[in-house]
Design a protein around this motif. Structure first.
Motif, mmCIF file in Angstrom:
data_model
loop_
_atom_site.group_PDB
_atom_site.id
_atom_site.type_symbol
_atom_site.label_atom_id
_atom_site.label_comp_id
_atom_site.label_asym_id
_atom_site.label_seq_id
_atom_site.Cartn_x
_atom_site.Cartn_y
_atom_site.Cartn_z
ATOM 1 N N VAL A 239 0.827 -1.208 0.000
ATOM 2 C CA VAL A 239 0.000 0.000 0.000
ATOM 3 C C VAL A 239 0.865 1.263 0.000
ATOM 4 O O VAL A 239 0.505 2.276 -0.610
ATOM 5 C CB VAL A 239 -0.954 -0.028 1.213
ATOM 6 N N SER A 240 2.015 1.191 0.659
ATOM 7 C CA SER A 240 2.894 2.363 0.725
ATOM 8 C C SER A 240 3.362 2.814 -0.652
ATOM 9 O O SER A 240 3.694 3.994 -0.845
ATOM 10 C CB SER A 240 4.118 2.056 1.588
ATOM 11 N N ALA A 241 3.392 1.882 -1.611
ATOM 12 C CA ALA A 241 3.880 2.209 -2.951
ATOM 13 C C ALA A 241 2.812 2.861 -3.836
ATOM 14 O O ALA A 241 3.115 3.326 -4.938
ATOM 15 C CB ALA A 241 4.400 0.939 -3.634
ATOM 16 N N TRP A 242 1.563 2.911 -3.369
ATOM 17 C CA TRP A 242 0.495 3.495 -4.184
ATOM 18 C C TRP A 242 0.640 5.016 -4.277
ATOM 19 O O TRP A 242 1.127 5.659 -3.340
ATOM 20 C CB TRP A 242 -0.869 3.185 -3.578
ATOM 21 N N PRO A 243 0.190 5.594 -5.401
ATOM 22 C CA PRO A 243 0.150 7.060 -5.500
ATOM 23 C C PRO A 243 -0.759 7.658 -4.416
ATOM 24 O O PRO A 243 -1.777 7.048 -4.048
ATOM 25 C CB PRO A 243 -0.441 7.303 -6.899
ATOM 26 N N HIS A 244 -0.378 8.794 -3.903
ATOM 27 C CA HIS A 244 -1.159 9.574 -2.926
ATOM 28 C C HIS A 244 -1.168 8.977 -1.521
ATOM 29 O O HIS A 244 -1.811 9.528 -0.631
ATOM 30 C CB HIS A 244 -2.611 9.774 -3.391
ATOM 31 N N VAL A 245 -0.468 7.856 -1.304
ATOM 32 C CA VAL A 245 -0.347 7.329 0.062
ATOM 33 C C VAL A 245 0.918 7.919 0.669
ATOM 34 O O VAL A 245 2.028 7.639 0.231
ATOM 35 C CB VAL A 245 -0.304 5.791 0.091
ATOM 36 N N MET A 246 0.738 8.758 1.681
ATOM 37 C CA MET A 246 1.857 9.485 2.275
ATOM 38 C C MET A 246 2.472 8.735 3.444
ATOM 39 O O MET A 246 3.657 8.843 3.714
ATOM 40 C CB MET A 246 1.380 10.875 2.723
ATOM 41 N N GLN A 247 1.647 7.981 4.169
ATOM 42 C CA GLN A 247 2.120 7.156 5.276
ATOM 43 C C GLN A 247 1.266 5.900 5.319
ATOM 44 O O GLN A 247 0.090 5.927 4.961
ATOM 45 C CB GLN A 247 1.983 7.881 6.630
ATOM 46 N N ALA A 248 1.853 4.800 5.777
ATOM 47 C CA ALA A 248 1.101 3.562 5.982
ATOM 48 C C ALA A 248 1.762 2.767 7.096
ATOM 49 O O ALA A 248 2.985 2.662 7.154
ATOM 50 C CB ALA A 248 1.051 2.728 4.694
ATOM 51 N N HIS A 249 0.932 2.247 7.998
ATOM 52 C CA HIS A 249 1.457 1.386 9.057
ATOM 53 C C HIS A 249 0.312 0.548 9.619
ATOM 54 O O HIS A 249 -0.856 0.746 9.271
ATOM 55 C CB HIS A 249 2.107 2.217 10.175
ATOM 56 N N ARG A 250 0.663 -0.403 10.472
ATOM 57 C CA ARG A 250 -0.352 -1.219 11.126
ATOM 58 C C ARG A 250 -0.429 -0.870 12.598
ATOM 59 O O ARG A 250 0.574 -0.638 13.256
ATOM 60 C CB ARG A 250 -0.034 -2.709 10.982
ATOM 61 N N ASP A 251 -1.659 -0.815 13.105
ATOM 62 C CA ASP A 251 -1.929 -0.672 14.527
ATOM 63 C C ASP A 251 -2.694 -1.923 14.933
ATOM 64 O O ASP A 251 -3.898 -2.019 14.733
ATOM 65 C CB ASP A 251 -2.753 0.587 14.791
ATOM 66 N N ASP A 252 -1.935 -2.907 15.474
ATOM 67 C CA ASP A 252 -2.492 -4.251 15.695
ATOM 68 C C ASP A 252 -2.975 -4.789 14.356
ATOM 69 O O ASP A 252 -2.207 -4.851 13.412
ATOM 70 C CB ASP A 252 -3.609 -4.219 16.743
ATOM 71 N N ALA A 253 -4.253 -5.134 14.244
ATOM 72 C CA ALA A 253 -4.741 -5.727 12.998
ATOM 73 C C ALA A 253 -5.172 -4.681 11.977
ATOM 74 O O ALA A 253 -5.406 -5.006 10.811
ATOM 75 C CB ALA A 253 -5.931 -6.650 13.297
ATOM 76 N N ARG A 254 -5.263 -3.436 12.391
ATOM 77 C CA ARG A 254 -5.799 -2.404 11.510
ATOM 78 C C ARG A 254 -4.705 -1.784 10.644
ATOM 79 O O ARG A 254 -3.600 -1.515 11.101
ATOM 80 C CB ARG A 254 -6.488 -1.308 12.322
ATOM 81 N N LEU A 255 -5.040 -1.568 9.400
ATOM 82 C CA LEU A 255 -4.181 -0.862 8.469
ATOM 83 C C LEU A 255 -4.543 0.622 8.537
ATOM 84 O O LEU A 255 -5.714 0.984 8.442
ATOM 85 C CB LEU A 255 -4.401 -1.392 7.047
ATOM 86 N N GLU A 256 -3.539 1.496 8.699
ATOM 87 C CA GLU A 256 -3.778 2.932 8.787
ATOM 88 C C GLU A 256 -2.970 3.649 7.720
ATOM 89 O O GLU A 256 -1.770 3.406 7.572
ATOM 90 C CB GLU A 256 -3.408 3.469 10.168
ATOM 91 N N LEU A 257 -3.639 4.545 6.991
ATOM 92 C CA LEU A 257 -3.006 5.296 5.915
ATOM 93 C C LEU A 257 -3.258 6.781 6.104
ATOM 94 O O LEU A 257 -4.292 7.185 6.638
ATOM 95 C CB LEU A 257 -3.584 4.900 4.546
ATOM 96 N N VAL A 258 -2.317 7.595 5.612
ATOM 97 C CA VAL A 258 -2.536 9.029 5.472
ATOM 98 C C VAL A 258 -2.414 9.344 3.990
ATOM 99 O O VAL A 258 -1.449 8.937 3.341
ATOM 100 C CB VAL A 258 -1.520 9.853 6.284
#
Length: 302
Positions: A239-258
């Motif tokens: 997901v981090s490699a997608w256009p317009h994704v500025m940040q990506a990380h996991r919080d436990d099982a949840r995927l979080e993007l900016v």
């Protein structure tokens, strides 16, 4: 203590240098009654210098500093102020009840002991010696001492450091009550969620300059970013490699993007993971806005 939104403290065109270091570079700042102003900035931004000048600690090199329309060096102005700083210098052999009694004696119309205990959450601590208290309990005592004189203007420097969640909520509730009663509050904090929860206005200092000021919504509106949270099997690396994704990380099982293009990223998430659930899209918070503002200013300075 109803002051409406009258200006209680003001810096106007204030400059202050220490040798070759310019701590304040001509800033204008106002603290009003019935409002909380959160003064934010990285270490070395000039926050302590600004607060110190308002408290009568030194003089500006240029510009004017006023407290209730007077010089902050005048006792009549300083008596209307409550202060809770990071370094307290409190006699640690005294009991909490003795500290309250001593501090209340300085004021003509202090709050009752019971009111101080209720506001600061000091139940069960009155007969404890100050040095026997935990760091969070000591901060609660410091808050009680800062408000026992019924201040019209309250300076709070990192007030909830060391407090647990319950004590922090108690303090937040007390601060809201004081502001609703007309007290003006100047808050400096590194807990940006605290500023977001409490502040009517936010001012951001960097390198001695005021780089942004307004409501929390004004500062958040500076960003087009959105925060996306979901339950997905997609990897952070992918997901981090997608256009317009500025940040990506996991919080436990949840995927979080900016992202700065939420609609496009949400469509791609749903396309590449049809089993995705728990999708949430939120506006960026004050912490995101603060980081972006200070980054932009640093880029311009460079």
């Amino acid at each position: 203590m109803k002051d409406g939104h009258a200006v209680l403290a003001r810096l106007a065109g204030v400059r202050r240098s220490y040798g070759a270091i310019e701590a304040l570079a001509g800033i204008d700042l106002e603290v009003r009654g019935g409002q909380m102003l959160a003064l934010l900035g990285p270490n070395g931004a000039g926050k302590s210098t600004a607060v110190g000048l308002l408290l009568g600690q030194g003089l500006p090199d240029a510009g004017t500093v006023s407290l209730f329309g007077r010089s902050p060096h005048e006792l009549a102005a300083r008596r209307r102020v409550g202060v809770m700083l990071q370094s307290a210098g409190i006699p640690d052999t005294l009991k909490v009840s003795e500290l309250l009694a001593l501090t209340r004696s300085y004021y003509p119309n202090p709050r009752s002991i019971a009111d101080c205990v209720m506001l600061a959450g000091l139940d069960g601590l009155l007969e404890r010696r100050y040095r026997q208290l935990s760091g969070g309990q000591q901060r609660r005592v410091q808050f009680a001492l800062s408000v026992c004189g019924r201040p019209q203007l309250l300076f709070l420097d990192e007030p909830t450091t060391g407090m647990d969640i319950e004590a922090r909520r108690t303090l937040w509730r007390a601060i809201r009550e004081l502001v609703a009663d007309g007290c003006g509050v100047l808050l400096t904090t590194h807990y940006l969620e605290e500023a977001e929860a409490l502040a009517d206005r936010v001012a951001v200092l960097q390198r001695g300059r005021l780089i942004a000021e307004g409501s929390v919504e004004d500062l958040r509106g500076h960003l087009v970013q959105r925060r996306i949270r979901c339950l997905s099997a997609l990897s952070v690396e992918r997901v981090s490699a997608w256009p317009h994704v500025m940040q990506a990380h996991r919080d436990d099982a949840r995927l979080e993007l900016v992202t700065d293009a939420a609609e496009a990223v949400v469509r791609r998430l749903l396309t590449e993971d049809p089993a995705l659930t728990g999708l949430e899209v939120q506006r960026a918070g004050l912490s995101d806005a603060f980081l972006e503002l200070t980054r932009e200013d640093a880029r311009e300075a460079a």
